[in-house]
Design a protein around this motif. Structure first.
Motif, PDB file in Angstrom:
ATOM      1  N   ALA A  40       0.831  -1.207   0.000  1.00 56.43           N
ATOM      2  CA  ALA A  40       0.000   0.000   0.000  1.00 56.43           C
ATOM      3  C   ALA A  40       0.861   1.251   0.000  1.00 56.43           C
ATOM      4  O   ALA A  40       0.594   2.213  -0.745  1.00 56.43           O
ATOM      5  CB  ALA A  40      -0.928  -0.016   1.214  1.00 56.43           C
ATOM      6  N   LEU A  41       1.904   1.279   0.826  1.00 54.80           N
ATOM      7  CA  LEU A  41       2.782   2.450   0.876  1.00 54.80           C
ATOM      8  C   LEU A  41       3.568   2.597  -0.415  1.00 54.80           C
ATOM      9  O   LEU A  41       3.783   3.714  -0.912  1.00 54.80           O
ATOM     10  CB  LEU A  41       3.724   2.336   2.076  1.00 54.80           C
ATOM     11  N   TRP A  42       3.993   1.500  -0.978  1.00 52.82           N
ATOM     12  CA  TRP A  42       4.703   1.496  -2.257  1.00 52.82           C
ATOM     13  C   TRP A  42       3.819   2.102  -3.346  1.00 52.82           C
ATOM     14  O   TRP A  42       4.257   2.940  -4.140  1.00 52.82           O
ATOM     15  CB  TRP A  42       5.091   0.068  -2.593  1.00 52.82           C
ATOM     16  N   MET A  43       2.560   1.704  -3.378  1.00 48.23           N
ATOM     17  CA  MET A  43       1.651   2.240  -4.384  1.00 48.23           C
ATOM     18  C   MET A  43       1.355   3.726  -4.151  1.00 48.23           C
ATOM     19  O   MET A  43       1.218   4.501  -5.096  1.00 48.23           O
ATOM     20  CB  MET A  43       0.357   1.436  -4.395  1.00 48.23           C
ATOM     21  N   LEU A  44       1.257   4.126  -2.888  1.00 47.48           N
ATOM     22  CA  LEU A  44       0.974   5.530  -2.590  1.00 47.48           C
ATOM     23  C   LEU A  44       2.088   6.447  -3.072  1.00 47.48           C
ATOM     24  O   LEU A  44       1.842   7.460  -3.722  1.00 47.48           O
ATOM     25  CB  LEU A  44       0.790   5.708  -1.077  1.00 47.48           C
ATOM     26  N   ASN A  45       3.326   6.098  -2.726  1.00 48.42           N
ATOM     27  CA  ASN A  45       4.462   6.968  -3.052  1.00 48.42           C
ATOM     28  C   ASN A  45       5.165   6.571  -4.336  1.00 48.42           C
ATOM     29  O   ASN A  45       6.061   7.277  -4.803  1.00 48.42           O
ATOM     30  CB  ASN A  45       5.467   6.970  -1.890  1.00 48.42           C
ATOM     31  N   GLN A  46       4.783   5.434  -4.907  1.00 49.93           N
ATOM     32  CA  GLN A  46       5.368   4.902  -6.139  1.00 49.93           C
ATOM     33  C   GLN A  46       6.890   4.795  -6.055  1.00 49.93           C
ATOM     34  O   GLN A  46       7.617   5.048  -7.018  1.00 49.93           O
ATOM     35  CB  GLN A  46       4.916   5.714  -7.355  1.00 49.93           C
ATOM     36  N   ARG A  47       7.354   4.435  -4.892  1.00 53.90           N
ATOM     37  CA  ARG A  47       8.738   4.005  -4.685  1.00 53.90           C
ATOM     38  C   ARG A  47       8.718   2.978  -3.560  1.00 53.90           C
ATOM     39  O   ARG A  47       7.896   3.065  -2.645  1.00 53.90           O
ATOM     40  CB  ARG A  47       9.655   5.170  -4.322  1.00 53.90           C
ATOM     41  N   ARG A  48       9.608   2.015  -3.635  1.00 54.83           N
ATOM     42  CA  ARG A  48       9.575   0.960  -2.629  1.00 54.83           C
ATOM     43  C   ARG A  48      10.048   1.506  -1.280  1.00 54.83           C
ATOM     44  O   ARG A  48      11.133   2.074  -1.170  1.00 54.83           O
ATOM     45  CB  ARG A  48      10.443  -0.217  -3.044  1.00 54.83           C
ATOM     46  N   PRO A  49       9.242   1.364  -0.227  1.00 56.81           N
ATOM     47  CA  PRO A  49       9.635   1.886   1.074  1.00 56.81           C
ATOM     48  C   PRO A  49      10.672   0.989   1.737  1.00 56.81           C
ATOM     49  O   PRO A  49      10.765  -0.202   1.443  1.00 56.81           O
ATOM     50  CB  PRO A  49       8.323   1.875   1.869  1.00 56.81           C
ATOM     51  N   ASN A  50      11.461   1.607   2.630  1.00 52.19           N
ATOM     52  CA  ASN A  50      12.394   0.789   3.399  1.00 52.19           C
ATOM     53  C   ASN A  50      11.691   0.201   4.618  1.00 52.19           C
ATOM     54  O   ASN A  50      10.522   0.496   4.888  1.00 52.19           O
ATOM     55  CB  ASN A  50      13.633   1.601   3.787  1.00 52.19           C
ATOM     56  N   ALA A  51      12.396  -0.621   5.368  1.00 48.33           N
ATOM     57  CA  ALA A  51      11.785  -1.336   6.491  1.00 48.33           C
ATOM     58  C   ALA A  51      11.273  -0.386   7.564  1.00 48.33           C
ATOM     59  O   ALA A  51      10.228  -0.642   8.178  1.00 48.33           O
ATOM     60  CB  ALA A  51      12.795  -2.313   7.086  1.00 48.33           C
ATOM     61  N   SER A  52      11.981   0.703   7.800  1.00 47.57           N
ATOM     62  CA  SER A  52      11.545   1.668   8.815  1.00 47.57           C
ATOM     63  C   SER A  52      10.236   2.328   8.412  1.00 47.57           C
ATOM     64  O   SER A  52       9.324   2.491   9.233  1.00 47.57           O
ATOM     65  CB  SER A  52      12.630   2.732   9.030  1.00 47.57           C
ATOM     66  N   CYS A 170       8.510   6.413  15.787  1.00 42.25           N
ATOM     67  CA  CYS A 170       9.085   7.296  14.752  1.00 42.25           C
ATOM     68  C   CYS A 170      10.494   7.743  15.138  1.00 42.25           C
ATOM     69  O   CYS A 170      11.381   7.849  14.281  1.00 42.25           O
ATOM     70  CB  CYS A 170       8.177   8.500  14.531  1.00 42.25           C
ATOM     71  N   ARG A 171      10.719   8.003  16.414  1.00 42.26           N
ATOM     72  CA  ARG A 171      12.073   8.352  16.864  1.00 42.26           C
ATOM     73  C   ARG A 171      13.024   7.175  16.662  1.00 42.26           C
ATOM     74  O   ARG A 171      14.153   7.348  16.182  1.00 42.26           O
ATOM     75  CB  ARG A 171      12.043   8.766  18.334  1.00 42.26           C
ATOM     76  N   GLU A 172      12.575   5.980  17.035  1.00 41.86           N
ATOM     77  CA  GLU A 172      13.411   4.789  16.883  1.00 41.86           C
ATOM     78  C   GLU A 172      13.831   4.579  15.433  1.00 41.86           C
ATOM     79  O   GLU A 172      14.970   4.168  15.155  1.00 41.86           O
ATOM     80  CB  GLU A 172      12.655   3.548  17.365  1.00 41.86           C
ATOM     81  N   GLU A 173      12.920   4.853  14.508  1.00 41.15           N
ATOM     82  CA  GLU A 173      13.174   4.577  13.099  1.00 41.15           C
ATOM     83  C   GLU A 173      13.763   5.774  12.352  1.00 41.15           C
ATOM     84  O   GLU A 173      13.964   5.712  11.138  1.00 41.15           O
ATOM     85  CB  GLU A 173      11.879   4.125  12.409  1.00 41.15           C
ATOM     86  N   GLY A 174      14.037   6.863  13.057  1.00 46.19           N
ATOM     87  CA  GLY A 174      14.604   8.043  12.412  1.00 46.19           C
ATOM     88  C   GLY A 174      13.636   8.750  11.491  1.00 46.19           C
ATOM     89  O   GLY A 174      14.049   9.396  10.523  1.00 46.19           O
ATOM     90  N   LEU A 175      12.344   8.643  11.791  1.00 41.06           N
ATOM     91  CA  LEU A 175      11.314   9.227  10.935  1.00 41.06           C
ATOM     92  C   LEU A 175      10.467  10.255  11.686  1.00 41.06           C
ATOM     93  O   LEU A 175       9.324  10.506  11.326  1.00 41.06           O
ATOM     94  CB  LEU A 175      10.423   8.115  10.361  1.00 41.06           C
ATOM     95  N   TYR A 176      11.045  10.814  12.729  1.00 40.58           N
ATOM     96  CA  TYR A 176      10.380  11.865  13.496  1.00 40.58           C
ATOM     97  C   TYR A 176      10.724  13.189  12.830  1.00 40.58           C
ATOM     98  O   TYR A 176      11.777  13.775  13.055  1.00 40.58           O
ATOM     99  CB  TYR A 176      10.866  11.835  14.942  1.00 40.58           C
ATOM    100  N   GLY A 177       9.803  13.676  11.974  1.00 42.06           N
ATOM    101  CA  GLY A 177      10.084  14.839  11.150  1.00 42.06           C
ATOM    102  C   GLY A 177       9.398  16.101  11.630  1.00 42.06           C
ATOM    103  O   GLY A 177       8.962  16.221  12.779  1.00 42.06           O
ATOM    104  N   ASP A 178       9.263  17.049  10.706  1.00 37.21           N
ATOM    105  CA  ASP A 178       8.744  18.376  11.042  1.00 37.21           C
ATOM    106  C   ASP A 178       7.291  18.346  11.505  1.00 37.21           C
ATOM    107  O   ASP A 178       6.900  19.102  12.402  1.00 37.21           O
ATOM    108  CB  ASP A 178       8.873  19.308   9.836  1.00 37.21           C
ATOM    109  N   HIS A 179       6.484  17.516  10.870  1.00 35.03           N
ATOM    110  CA  HIS A 179       5.060  17.492  11.243  1.00 35.03           C
ATOM    111  C   HIS A 179       4.875  16.974  12.667  1.00 35.03           C
ATOM    112  O   HIS A 179       4.089  17.543  13.436  1.00 35.03           O
ATOM    113  CB  HIS A 179       4.276  16.631  10.249  1.00 35.03           C
ATOM    114  N   LEU A 180       5.592  15.933  13.012  1.00 26.83           N
ATOM    115  CA  LEU A 180       5.512  15.430  14.385  1.00 26.83           C
ATOM    116  C   LEU A 180       6.105  16.422  15.378  1.00 26.83           C
ATOM    117  O   LEU A 180       5.598  16.574  16.488  1.00 26.83           O
ATOM    118  CB  LEU A 180       6.232  14.082  14.492  1.00 26.83           C
ATOM    119  N   SER A 181       7.167  17.112  14.984  1.00 28.52           N
ATOM    120  CA  SER A 181       7.780  18.105  15.869  1.00 28.52           C
ATOM    121  C   SER A 181       6.808  19.232  16.178  1.00 28.52           C
ATOM    122  O   SER A 181       6.684  19.664  17.335  1.00 28.52           O
ATOM    123  CB  SER A 181       9.049  18.672  15.222  1.00 28.52           C
ATOM    124  N   LEU A 182       6.094  19.698  15.169  1.00 28.06           N
ATOM    125  CA  LEU A 182       5.124  20.764  15.390  1.00 28.06           C
ATOM    126  C   LEU A 182       3.934  20.260  16.192  1.00 28.06           C
ATOM    127  O   LEU A 182       3.416  20.964  17.075  1.00 28.06           O
ATOM    128  CB  LEU A 182       4.660  21.331  14.041  1.00 28.06           C
TER     129      LEU A 182
END
Length: 273
Positions: A40-52, A170-182
């Motif tokens: 589902a994520l692959w189809m949404l972004n049209q690139r293969r997602p990584n494990a995180s 998200c912190r564990e996987e290094g995916l805690y970005g701007d939207h979560l910060s705000l």
């Protein structure tokens, strides 16, 4: 076929012998090798997602799948009661209830945060800078008598148990970005302005996390509906095994009482004879 007769797609196609999906052979490369969340994520972004990315996306799907006897679950069960031959009708009825109070909060929060980040004059780098932006947002919302999406929950009055877990993942996987910060900053600074402490709700944190995964805000509600489809299917399956729809219907029906509306009271019935 000329170019004017072709319809380009980066998703899927098929011919007599093969089915291709995202540039892969569906049968040989994907079945048994790619999980549904990853697909589902692959189809949404049209690139293969990584494990995180897959881990966070699937955590969001789990967080939004079911929340008990919500209106969406109840309407699915009652639709099945009315039309037991229409599983698709029962599913659709529940999905159509995804709006500003249930399920739609994920999209609303994502849009709110994304718009604020686009309009921010500078990119915050410290917690204090995030707090300053969040404080202005809350003050503006209070002035304009607007609600902050993702803030507060009808059941979880102190802490939504999904919120800290997803933030930590998200912190564990290094995916805690701007939207979560705000979003986290909104949770820290809103109480003095609004006069009460409200929890950051799970649907809202899901919206922030999805935005940090790069999912367009225009399809965030679709992700909520994808997750809730699993929950609704579970509700329907349980309704088939252990039905309660008739009990809900009869409880409401037996509790109904007629009260004339003010308009009816002012318009006495007149015989036309």
């Amino acid at each position: 076929m000329t170019n004017s007769d072709s319809y380009p797609t980066g998703l899927g196609s098929s011919d007599e012998r093969t089915i291709s999906l995202l540039g892969q052979s569906l049968a040989e490369d994907m079945m048994g090798r790619v999980g549904f969340g990853e697909l589902a994520l692959w189809m949404l972004n049209q690139r293969r997602p990584n494990a995180s990315e897959v881990r966070i996306f699937e955590a969001v799907l789990v967080a939004l799948a079911d929340h008990g006897f919500t209106p969406t679950a109840i309407v699915s069960r009652l639709t099945l009661l009315s039309a037991p031959d229409s599983i698709q009708g029962a599913m659709a009825a529940g999905l159509l209830g995804g709006g500003s109070r249930f399920l739609g909060v994920t999209e609303d929060t994502g849009r709110f945060l994304h718009r604020a980040l686009v309009q921010a004059p500078l990119h915050p780098t410290t917690e204090n800078e995030w707090d300053e932006i969040a404080l202005r947002l809350i003050q503006d919302a209070k002035r304009d008598k607007l609600y902050i999406p993702g803030l507060g929950h009808p059941v979880h009055k102190e802490v939504d148990p999904r919120t800290p877990v997803l933030m930590d993942l998200c912190r564990e996987e290094g995916l805690y970005g701007d939207h979560l910060s705000l979003f986290a900053a909104i949770g820290r600074v809103h109480a003095p302005v609004l006069g009460r402490q409200l929890p950051l709700n799970g649907a809202g944190v899901c919206g922030a996390a999805l935005c940090d995964l790069g999912i367009p805000v225009e399809v965030l509600r679709g992700v909520s509906l994808l997750a809730r489809s699993a929950g609704l299917l579970g509700q329907i399956a349980e309704e088939l095994r252990n039905p309660i729809g008739m009990d809900i219907y009869l409880h409401v029906e037996h509790g109904a009482r007629y009260e004339p509306s003010p308009f009816q009271a002012d318009q006495p019935f007149e015989s036309k004879d």
